[in-house]
Motif scaffolding. Structure first.
Motif, PDB file in Angstrom:
ATOM      1  N   THR A 121       0.830  -1.201   0.000  1.00  0.00           N
ATOM      2  CA  THR A 121       0.000   0.000   0.000  1.00  0.00           C
ATOM      3  C   THR A 121       0.866   1.253   0.000  1.00  0.00           C
ATOM      4  O   THR A 121       2.092   1.195   0.184  1.00  0.00           O
ATOM      5  N   ASP A 122       0.221   2.418  -0.180  1.00  0.00           N
ATOM      6  CA  ASP A 122       0.941   3.689  -0.153  1.00  0.00           C
ATOM      7  C   ASP A 122       1.588   3.937   1.204  1.00  0.00           C
ATOM      8  O   ASP A 122       2.560   4.690   1.306  1.00  0.00           O
ATOM      9  N   GLU A 123       1.055   3.312   2.257  1.00  0.00           N
ATOM     10  CA  GLU A 123       1.637   3.465   3.589  1.00  0.00           C
ATOM     11  C   GLU A 123       2.810   2.527   3.822  1.00  0.00           C
ATOM     12  O   GLU A 123       3.476   2.605   4.855  1.00  0.00           O
ATOM     13  N   ARG A 153      -0.737  -3.419  -9.443  1.00  0.00           N
ATOM     14  CA  ARG A 153      -1.241  -2.082  -9.120  1.00  0.00           C
ATOM     15  C   ARG A 153      -2.763  -2.022  -9.243  1.00  0.00           C
ATOM     16  O   ARG A 153      -3.424  -1.291  -8.499  1.00  0.00           O
ATOM     17  N   LEU A 156      -4.120  -3.278  -6.051  1.00  0.00           N
ATOM     18  CA  LEU A 156      -4.029  -2.229  -5.028  1.00  0.00           C
ATOM     19  C   LEU A 156      -5.095  -1.156  -5.239  1.00  0.00           C
ATOM     20  O   LEU A 156      -5.619  -0.594  -4.266  1.00  0.00           O
ATOM     21  N   THR A 157      -5.435  -0.859  -6.509  1.00  0.00           N
ATOM     22  CA  THR A 157      -6.514   0.092  -6.791  1.00  0.00           C
ATOM     23  C   THR A 157      -7.838  -0.427  -6.260  1.00  0.00           C
ATOM     24  O   THR A 157      -8.637   0.320  -5.679  1.00  0.00           O
ATOM     25  N   GLU A 160      -7.795  -0.004  -2.520  1.00  0.00           N
ATOM     26  CA  GLU A 160      -8.023   1.385  -2.135  1.00  0.00           C
ATOM     27  C   GLU A 160      -9.502   1.758  -2.285  1.00  0.00           C
ATOM     28  O   GLU A 160     -10.065   2.476  -1.449  1.00  0.00           O
TER      29      GLU A 160
END
Length: 439
Positions: A121-123, A153, A156-157, A160
């Motif tokens: 993730t972005d985190e 990706r 992951l989208t 999110e």
């Protein structure tokens, strides 16, 4: 069996649980990604996995049976994948000492090739992996690996999007809860407003934010006061004194509402009510007298019970007058409905000049109710400024209109006379006569 653990394992598990994705039903968007991954890599097996503290679970799979949806974390190669930041490629698992003895390499048929891309993730939390597998050793070209990165990706989208939907759902639930709480608070506030103000006055205040003062040509004001209260207050414990007053005033509130009057206020041991305001009618002198008789009867009952228990008891003095008044609401923090005018002062004078246990009414009231009630003339009593007032004791309903020994309860004959005095042509029974029963 031991296994690697990411450095941010605690935070990673929290992020995974917040998504609430483990053991959720299959979704076409994830399934299509695994099919594309298998097609791009030309591998017979592809899957999307998530790894919690104990197991590896497959959200979507291609080329695998249902018995492999969940395996212990220690037996899964994805356990190693999520510990890195880059793609993990194992061309031949039997030749790699890390995985040669793993359950995957020793399965029937054995898995020889593995490629896994961590879902970070972005985190910075690797929640799982997008993986492809083959039963033969092999390599992937650059374009295949880059295409698999793009698919990772896309996973992951989807995650999110899921996170935002969960957040939106939480916000909607909080807003709905806030709406319900606000509606409940509004209902409580409106009920409180109706408890302290007449209904029509409260509605006008809600609509306009203020209430226009009203001039009423004829209203009946009732004052009640306990004789000997000051002396009793000096000798009685505060809690007991307040409890005694509450017992009386609660009963008075019921009586006043029952006969269609409006409670104005209490001041110490004094109780004030009015009829004909804010809704004007011709019945209010009669209604006020009926209410006064019941209030006196209530005080007499409570006094009898108190004397039997050797408890403090009080006698009530009531004064009633009919005349023009002005009514309105004052204050902007604590709203108060009040009435003003010479008629209010005269009603107060009637009460002050009364006798404990009796109802003292003015000549004006006597003129309105004399046909229905037994009255006792008192003569003229001088007030301030050399004014004199004719006064009468209101004793009871006339026998032909009453039931019960105390003469407080009207009978069926009362209805026709009541309607005539009130100017009502239709033959109807007053509401309070339909519901009140003998005590």
């Amino acid at each position: 069996m031991s296994f690697q653990i990411p450095a941010n394992e605690t935070e990673r598990l929290i992020a995974l649980r917040q998504l609430d994705i483990m053991h959720t039903p299959p979704e076409i968007s994830y399934q299509e990604i695994t099919e594309l991954a298998a097609h791009i890599s030309r591998c017979p097996v592809a899957y999307i996995s998530f790894v919690d503290d104990e197991r590896r679970w497959l959200k979507a799979r291609y080329g695998l049976g249902p018995e492999l949806i969940e395996v212990p974390r220690a037996a899964a190669i994805c356990t190693t994948t999520i510990c890195g930041a880059e793609v993990l490629i194992v061309p031949d698992m039997k030749r790699d000492p890390r995985f040669a003895n793993s359950p995957t390499a020793r399965a029937n048929p054995p898995c020889r090739f593995y490629c896994g891309l961590p879902l970070i993730t972005d985190e910075g939390y690797a929640l799982g992996a997008l993986c492809v597998m083959d039963f033969e050793p092999r390599e992937l070209c650059f374009e295949q690996i880059e295409s698999l990165r793009r698919l990772a990706r896309q996973v992951l989208t989807q995650l999110e999007l899921r996170r935002k939907l969960i957040e939106y759902d939480r916000i909607i639930r909080e807003l709905e809860q806030a709406r319900l709480e606000a509606a409940s608070a509004t209902a409580r506030a409106e009920q409180l407003l109706h408890d302290i103000l007449p209904v029509s006055i409260a509605d006008e205040l809600k609509r306009n934010g203020k209430v226009q003062p009203r001039y009423t040509r004829s209203a009946t004001i009732l004052f009640a006061d306990f004789q000997g209260f000051t002396l009793l207050a000096e000798r009685t414990e505060p809690a007991a004194l307040v409890g005694l007053l509450d017992q009386y005033f609660t009963a008075f509130d019921d009586t006043i509402a029952h006969f269609g009057l409006e409670k104005v206020k209490t001041v110490g041991d004094a109780y004030m009510a009015v009829g004909g305001v804010p809704e004007s009618d011709r019945r209010h002198p009669i209604d006020a007298c009926l209410a006064a008789l019941e209030m006196q009867a209530t005080v007499a009952r409570i006094k009898l019970q108190s004397l039997r228990l050797r408890l403090p008891a009080l006698d009530l003095r009531i004064g009633i007058h009919t005349g023009p008044i002005i009514s309105g609401v004052i204050g902007n923090r604590r709203f108060t409905f009040d009435i003003w005018g010479d008629a209010v002062n005269t009603a107060s004078f009637m009460e002050t000049c009364g006798v404990a246990g009796r109802i003292n009414i003015s000549e004006t009231v006597a003129g309105h109710v004399g046909a229905l009630f037994e009255l006792e003339r008192r003569g003229s009593i001088e007030a301030k400024h050399e004014r004199t007032h004719e006064m009468f004791f209101l004793n009871r309903l006339k026998p032909e209109f009453s039931r019960g020994a105390d003469g407080c309860l009207p009978n069926q004959n009362f209805a026709a006379a009541y309607n005539r005095r009130a100017g009502i042509r239709l033959a109807r029974v007053p509401a309070f006569l339909e519901t009140r029963t003998e005590r």
